[in-house]
Design an enzyme around this catalytic site. Structure first.
Site, PDB file in Angstrom:
ATOM      1  N   ARG A   1      12.113  -5.210   4.028  1.00  0.00           N
ATOM      2  CA  ARG A   1      11.214  -4.342   4.034  1.00  0.00           C
ATOM      3  C   ARG A   1      12.772  -2.946   5.362  1.00  0.00           C
ATOM      4  O   ARG A   1      13.536  -4.047   6.238  1.00  0.00           O
ATOM      5  CB  ARG A   1      10.439  -4.378   4.922  1.00  0.00           C
ATOM      6  CG  ARG A   1       9.145  -4.374   4.581  1.00  0.00           C
ATOM      7  CD  ARG A   1       8.510  -4.142   3.805  1.00  0.00           C
ATOM      8  NE  ARG A   1       7.104  -3.858   5.066  1.00  0.00           N
ATOM      9  CZ  ARG A   1       6.081  -3.476   5.368  1.00  0.00           C
ATOM     10  NH1 ARG A   1       5.723  -2.966   4.323  1.00  0.00           N
ATOM     11  NH2 ARG A   1       5.154  -2.982   6.383  1.00  0.00           N
TER      12      ARG A   1
ATOM     13  N   LYS B   1       0.797  -1.109  -0.379  1.00  0.00           N
ATOM     14  CA  LYS B   1      -0.065   0.076   0.092  1.00  0.00           C
ATOM     15  C   LYS B   1       0.564   1.261   0.429  1.00  0.00           C
ATOM     16  O   LYS B   1       0.363   1.667  -0.822  1.00  0.00           O
ATOM     17  CB  LYS B   1      -0.612   0.023   1.480  1.00  0.00           C
ATOM     18  CG  LYS B   1      -1.961  -1.089   1.422  1.00  0.00           C
ATOM     19  CD  LYS B   1      -3.247  -1.259   2.379  1.00  0.00           C
ATOM     20  CE  LYS B   1      -2.299  -1.243   3.800  1.00  0.00           C
ATOM     21  NZ  LYS B   1      -1.606  -2.086   4.015  1.00  0.00           N
TER      22      LYS B   1
ATOM     23  N   ARG C   1      -0.100  -8.185  13.537  1.00  0.00           N
ATOM     24  CA  ARG C   1      -0.226  -7.772  12.636  1.00  0.00           C
ATOM     25  C   ARG C   1      -1.527  -8.615  11.413  1.00  0.00           C
ATOM     26  O   ARG C   1      -2.261  -7.952  11.014  1.00  0.00           O
ATOM     27  CB  ARG C   1       0.414  -6.448  11.834  1.00  0.00           C
ATOM     28  CG  ARG C   1       1.077  -5.720  12.656  1.00  0.00           C
ATOM     29  CD  ARG C   1       2.405  -5.283  11.838  1.00  0.00           C
ATOM     30  NE  ARG C   1       2.031  -4.175  10.476  1.00  0.00           N
ATOM     31  CZ  ARG C   1       3.271  -4.370   9.780  1.00  0.00           C
ATOM     32  NH1 ARG C   1       4.465  -4.426   9.845  1.00  0.00           N
ATOM     33  NH2 ARG C   1       3.133  -3.587   8.291  1.00  0.00           N
TER      34      ARG C   1
ATOM     35  N   ARG D   1      11.716  -1.917  10.176  1.00  0.00           N
ATOM     36  CA  ARG D   1      10.614  -1.515  11.010  1.00  0.00           C
ATOM     37  C   ARG D   1      10.752  -2.663  12.498  1.00  0.00           C
ATOM     38  O   ARG D   1      10.150  -3.330  12.066  1.00  0.00           O
ATOM     39  CB  ARG D   1       9.613  -1.587  10.196  1.00  0.00           C
ATOM     40  CG  ARG D   1       9.482  -0.085   9.973  1.00  0.00           C
ATOM     41  CD  ARG D   1       8.271   0.161   9.221  1.00  0.00           C
ATOM     42  NE  ARG D   1       6.906   0.110   9.859  1.00  0.00           N
ATOM     43  CZ  ARG D   1       5.701  -0.390   9.439  1.00  0.00           C
ATOM     44  NH1 ARG D   1       5.790   0.678   8.279  1.00  0.00           N
ATOM     45  NH2 ARG D   1       4.850  -0.493   8.656  1.00  0.00           N
TER      46      ARG D   1
ATOM     47  N   ARG E   1      -9.255   0.617   8.590  1.00  0.00           N
ATOM     48  CA  ARG E   1      -9.002  -0.569   9.145  1.00  0.00           C
ATOM     49  C   ARG E   1     -10.376  -1.048  10.137  1.00  0.00           C
ATOM     50  O   ARG E   1      -9.870  -2.307   9.982  1.00  0.00           O
ATOM     51  CB  ARG E   1      -7.459  -0.290   9.707  1.00  0.00           C
ATOM     52  CG  ARG E   1      -6.017  -0.248   9.645  1.00  0.00           C
ATOM     53  CD  ARG E   1      -5.176  -0.141  10.289  1.00  0.00           C
ATOM     54  NE  ARG E   1      -4.324  -0.854   9.625  1.00  0.00           N
ATOM     55  CZ  ARG E   1      -2.842  -0.504   9.124  1.00  0.00           C
ATOM     56  NH1 ARG E   1      -2.784   0.994   8.707  1.00  0.00           N
ATOM     57  NH2 ARG E   1      -1.572  -1.307   8.784  1.00  0.00           N
TER      58      ARG E   1
END
Ligand code: AMP
Length: 203
Positions: free
Chosen positions: A113, A8, A157, A146, A80
């Site tokens: 990431r 996203k 998550r 992260r 969300r």
């Protein structure tokens, strides 16, 4: 829309560069608070790192404030929950894009990431590599993983997404707004599909 790791943020960045829209991402705003070490940032740091959602009231207030008066924007990571969607139901939404991807693709992506500790810019060692290893192209800051990209938080998550966010897919489908794109494709291919959909809106 799309589970964590579906791309996203990456596709949003590409959209804002090519179209006249602003990027509105509570995740980016919340991480900024944590990075700056504000009182609010300190309150939400642990929740975010665990992979849980931050208090709805705060996120709703913050997001509504940011979009108020704006005509062209892309919401990334909001809504969300059904409650969050209901809070913006008066907004004239043109399209809701759902980036789908199987869990094994998402999990494999998290490992690569990276995020800049200074400016928050996102990278991926395979798909969006920085010019110099572990150094941000934009500001020279150090790139790190992260905390909420660590395996334990990722599990949480994905679970939170299934429980709280997945029901929104049907919510927007019923409204006739939902378009699906295969988020397992490379970022450039995803963007090309997004452009086709957005192009149709303008004609
Ligand atoms: P993201 O960058 O969109 O993956 O968001 C990172 C984290 O910020 C999430 O795991 C949540 O803790 C928090 N967050 C982002 N957007 C929301 C939202 N709409 N509602 C509640 N918490 C959010």
């Amino acid at each position: 829309m799309g589970p964590p790791g579906s791309g996203k943020g990456t596709v949003s960045e590409k959209i804002i560069k090519e179209f006249n829209v602003e990027h509105v991402s509570p995740g980016v705003m919340l991480r900024e608070e944590v990075r700056k070490g504000t009182e609010f940032g300190q309150e939400i740091k642990e929740i975010m790192q665990s992979g849980e959602l931050v208090s709805e009231e705060l996120v709703i207030k913050m997001t509504k404030e940011v979009i108020s008066g704006k005509d062209n924007y892309i919401l990334d990571g909001y809504p969300r929950t059904i409650k969050q969607a209901e809070e913006i139901k008066e907004e004239p939404i043109d399209i809701v894009i759902d980036l789908t991807a199987p869990e094994e693709v998402l999990i494999a992506r998290f490992a690569g990431r990276r995020m800049c500790t200074k400016c928050g810019e996102g990278y991926h060692i395979k798909f969006i590599p920085p010019k110099e290893e572990d150094v941000c192209d934009k500001c020279g800051g150090e790139l790190i993983r992260r905390k909420d990209d660590e395996p334990e938080s990722v599990k949480k998550r994905l679970q939170v997404y299934q429980e709280k966010t997945q029901p929104l897919i049907n919510y927007y489908k019923k409204k006739g707004l939902l378009k699906e794109i295969n988020g397992a494709l490379d970022p450039e291919e995803v963007f090309s599909e997004v452009k086709k959909l957005l192009g149709k809106l303008n004609t």
